[in-house]
Design an enzyme around this catalytic site. Structure first.
Site, mmCIF file in Angstrom:
data_model
loop_
_atom_site.group_PDB
_atom_site.id
_atom_site.type_symbol
_atom_site.label_atom_id
_atom_site.label_comp_id
_atom_site.label_asym_id
_atom_site.label_seq_id
_atom_site.Cartn_x
_atom_site.Cartn_y
_atom_site.Cartn_z
ATOM 1 N N ASP A 64 1.261 -1.082 0.189
ATOM 2 C CA ASP A 64 0.059 0.107 0.129
ATOM 3 C C ASP A 64 0.809 1.338 -0.114
ATOM 4 O O ASP A 64 2.449 0.982 0.052
ATOM 5 C CB ASP A 64 -0.979 0.413 1.191
ATOM 6 C CG ASP A 64 -2.063 1.083 0.980
ATOM 7 O OD1 ASP A 64 -1.788 1.589 0.463
ATOM 8 O OD2 ASP A 64 -2.880 1.001 1.575
ATOM 9 N N TRP A 65 0.605 2.487 -0.576
ATOM 10 C CA TRP A 65 1.040 3.360 -0.529
ATOM 11 C C TRP A 65 2.232 4.243 0.666
ATOM 12 O O TRP A 65 0.823 4.411 1.812
ATOM 13 C CB TRP A 65 0.602 4.712 -1.111
ATOM 14 C CG TRP A 65 0.525 4.715 -3.164
ATOM 15 C CD1 TRP A 65 0.360 5.801 -3.786
ATOM 16 C CD2 TRP A 65 -0.504 3.636 -3.380
ATOM 17 N NE1 TRP A 65 0.801 5.188 -4.846
ATOM 18 C CE2 TRP A 65 0.497 4.130 -4.999
ATOM 19 C CE3 TRP A 65 -0.059 2.005 -3.540
ATOM 20 C CZ2 TRP A 65 -0.024 2.844 -6.137
ATOM 21 C CZ3 TRP A 65 -0.326 1.054 -4.698
ATOM 22 C CH2 TRP A 65 0.032 2.048 -5.893
#
Ligand code: BGC
Length: 732
Positions: free
Chosen positions: A266-267
């Protein structure tokens, strides 16, 4: 067995690659060569640095290819309800393109409410065509985290509280999207079930609940749809971040389930070089985005899987085989998508896509109450119809975080009512919510709120029908990333407003949007209630088609609506069970999530799982059951006994034989099917096949699945509490 054949295939591919290299043929560029041969050939031509480059971002939403070899980069975008607008290369700011407006499809909760696998396939096909047209290779979605709490700010992006329903509904979506050469990136693996402390909370969950409830939909997507990429979640499990959790990613996902795809972080979910290197992460995205707000001097080469990882390889601290394994997974993804000769060109905003959007909306809207059959609306009975509520006009495709969409055209509920009922429609906003993005929330001005309310109540006096359109919106702490709802109640004074409107006008219909169940103290005062989740670009059309009777409602709840917040299973265990104490959360309700709790512990919900009214009625014949080829097959005749054509969702809940030492849920969904549109009087024989393996439970003593022998009751019903027929079957 499967592992052995995969190993054999890659050995053969390596041999082919070597021959190709010796003969000078560029197998990796040959679109007709098997993917594994292309992967091995490409890998054999790459330098260590080029392999490293594949493993991390080179912009906000792309990772690099190998330009020297003509290997293309991977273009990614959010997901899951449509293609997100283009952002600047290095920032979260919109790139201000003029050709990136798209169709917003209904939220995934809405898709789950259709209980229609064919529609899920149509959705996956349509949305991936939009991704393909925009040059994207990976769509960041869909999501199948389990709806454990009705306060979860991202529930609208997921598919409800039941692992079987979520798993079954997500499979056709992924299959259809990937057929188009667009990879799904299934999120968020795993246990990202709350937004409070999402970056730092450590989830403590029993091995059994982990397997039976939280991993299950992901497992189905891997085993039945071979999802090509998966996004790790921010939270921790067993003290390790899930984006590089060795036990989870290497142990369960890659070895246990034999998954050959690429794990995308995930970012900003990567936090540690050693774990990133060895913990099963393949593509690192968004590092140091610091919760999406601040940019820093940190460059892409500083990513954990960039220079720091290369150093570990050079120093021999991590073997080259680990790098090759990661690079192979990324190359495989590139050949499956960006360099897939069968990848479609796609299209954007085609009428076919709007049709899918509308159909999913129509079948996903759940009719929860319809007293005295006030619906379908007979407009000839009313002179003045007052529409009240901010959601009648508000763009609900905006807000919410990463799933926010920039649309070409949207039909709001108010517009659709006006199109249908013309001058009879009047409108009052009734309340306002302001805009709230991430940590900023507009302060509500009480005076403005009072003025809006007074205006609505005043107009109500001269109306003979009120349609209230409210619910949640995509504001922070409503339905939005990085924050959970603060209460089970609707906000902005909606409860009081609805109650007062209904006092003035007994013909009051309530329509709500939102990804979650909520309290409705005014329920007895209103005539009808429809819950719409989020309906995307065709919101107004889908809604009015259902309310007017053009379409017979057939949506069924994928979550339980409790009478009160305290009835949800984890609440009794206090803050430790949600949202956690000192960044530790304990899933103390164990496997008894959602209806498993309500049915087992005899708690009466307001609206049970699987519930949803229709304008017609269906009768169920006597079911038959037989066992064949490892499946239990139930057949039942369903007849439309009403006056309107409609569809029914047949649901099968299993009750397992009780073993004294293993608690089981009173009912577990094990099969469902939606009928075709049945004309009045028409019958369909619905056949539902349940693999015996699906009747197993997870045994913590053996760390594996076990099938209890004995008599299983299969309850055939129209929701978990409305069982029409039962059959039994014996598993020896
Ligand atoms: C979200 C992901 C999303 C990513 C990129 C993250 O904050 O959790 O779901 O895909 O941002 O926008």
């Amino acid at each position: 067995m499967i592992t052995r054949s995969i190993k054999k295939a890659s050995l053969m591919a390596a041999a082919m690659a070597l021959t190709a290299l010796q003969s000078g043929a560029q197998t990796y560029l040959n679109p007709n060569a098997p993917i594994e041969a292309r992967v091995q050939d490409a890998l054999s031509r790459m330098t260590t640095h080029e392999k490293i480059k594949l493993l991390h971002a080179q912009s906000k939403f792309t990772s690099a290819g190998v330009p020297r070899l003509g290997i293309r980069q991977l273009n990614m975008d959010d997901g899951p309800h449509g293609v997100r607008e283009e952002l600047e290369w290095n920032t979260w700011s919109p790139a201000r393109w003029t050709n990136d407006s798209i169709v917003a499809f209904p939220s995934l909760t809405c898709l789950a409410s259709t209980w229609n696998r064919d529609l899920s396939s149509a959705y996956g096909n349509a949305v991936s065509e939009e991704f393909a047209f925009r040059g994207k290779d990976i769509m960041l979605g869909p999501g199948v985290n389990i709806q454990r709490t009705p306060l979860n700010g991202r529930a609208f992006e997921y598919m409800g509280e039941d692992p079987y329903l979520a798993g079954e509904m997500v499979v056709p979506y992924i299959q259809a999207a990937q057929r188009n050469g667009v990879a799904c990136c299934l999120k968020h693996f795993v246990l990202n079930d709350q937004e409070i402390d999402r970056f730092s909370v450590n989830v403590n969950v029993s091995e059994r609940a982990m397997n039976e409830i939280y991993l299950e939909p992901f497992k189905r997507a891997v085993e039945k749809a071979n999802v090509w990429t998966i996004m790790g979640s921010y939270n921790l499990w067993n003290g390790v971040h899930c984006c590089h959790n060795d036990a989870l990613l290497n142990g369960i996902l890659k070895k246990g389930w034999n998954w050959d795809g690429a794990l995308v972080s995930d970012w900003g979910g990567t936090t540690n070089t050693w774990e990133a290197a060895t913990g099963g992460l393949d593509i690192e995205m968004g590092t140091y985005t610091d919760g999406k707000t601040k940019e820093s001097e940190f460059t892409y080469d500083d990513y954990y899987l960039a220079n720091p990882f290369e150093k570990l390889i050079e120093e021999g601290k991590v073997p080259m085989s680990v790098l090759d394994e990661k690079a192979s997974r990324v190359l495989r993804t590139i050949f499956r998508t960006a360099m897939n000769p069968k990848k479609v060109i796609g299209s954007q905003c085609s009428e076919a896509h709007y049709d899918v959007c509308r159909q999913v909306g129509e079948e996903g809207i759940v009719l929860l109450k319809n007293e005295k059959n006030i619906l379908p609306l007979d407009a000839s009975k009313y002179q003045k119809i007052l529409v009240v509520g901010e959601n009648a006009t508000r763009s609900l495709t905006q807000g919410g975080g990463s799933s926010e969409l920039k649309t070409l055209r949207d039909v709001s509920p108010l517009e659709a009512f006006q199109t249908l009922y013309g001058d009879k429609i009047d409108y009052a906003q009734g309340y306002y919510s302001g805009r709230a993005i991430y940590d900023h929330v507009d302060r509500i001005d009480p005076e403005k709120q009072a003025t809006l309310k007074a205006e609505a109540l005043n107009k109500a006096k001269s109306a003979d029908l009120i349609i209230f359109v409210g619910g949640l919106n995509k504001n922070h702490r409503q339905d939005c990333e990085n924050g959970d709802r603060e209460s089970y109640d609707l906000s902005y004074g909606q409860n009081e407003l609805i109650a007062e409107l209904a006092k003035i006008q007994k013909n009051t219909i309530v329509v709500t949007f939102g990804g979650n169940p909520y309290a409705m103290p005014w329920l007895n005062q209103v005539k009808a209630l429809a819950h719409c989740w989020y309906l995307g670009s065709e919101a107004g059309t889908a809604l009015t088609n259902v309310l007017s009777g053009k379409v017979c409602p057939s949506g069924k709840l994928p979550v339980t609506f409790a009478q009160k917040y305290e009835d949800y299973p984890y609440v009794a265990f206090g803050a430790e069970a949600y949202p956690g104490v000192n960044k530790q959360v304990y899933y103390k309700e164990d496997i008894f999530v959602g209806y498993r709790h309500f049915t087992t512990n005899n708690v009466k919900p307001l609206f049970p799982f699987g519930y949803g009214l229709s304008y017609t009625t269906f009768s169920y014949g006597k079911p038959t059951v037989k066992q064949e080829n490892g499946n239990v097959v139930v057949s039942v005749e369903v007849t439309n006994q009403g006056k309107m054509a409609g569809k029914e969702v047949v649901q099968i809940y299993a009750t397992a034989p009780l073993l004294s030492n293993i608690p089981r849920a009173a009912k577990e969904l094990k099969g469902f099917a939606k009928t075709r549109t049945l004309q009045p009087g028409e019958t369909e024989i619905v056949r539902i096949s349940i693999p015996k393996d699906d009747l197993r439970h997870y045994d913590e003593n053996t760390h594996g699945w076990a099938l209890t022998k004995g008599i299983y009751t299969l309850q055939v019903g129209t929701n978990v509490n409305d069982i029409r027929r039962c059959v039994t079957t014996t598993i020896d």
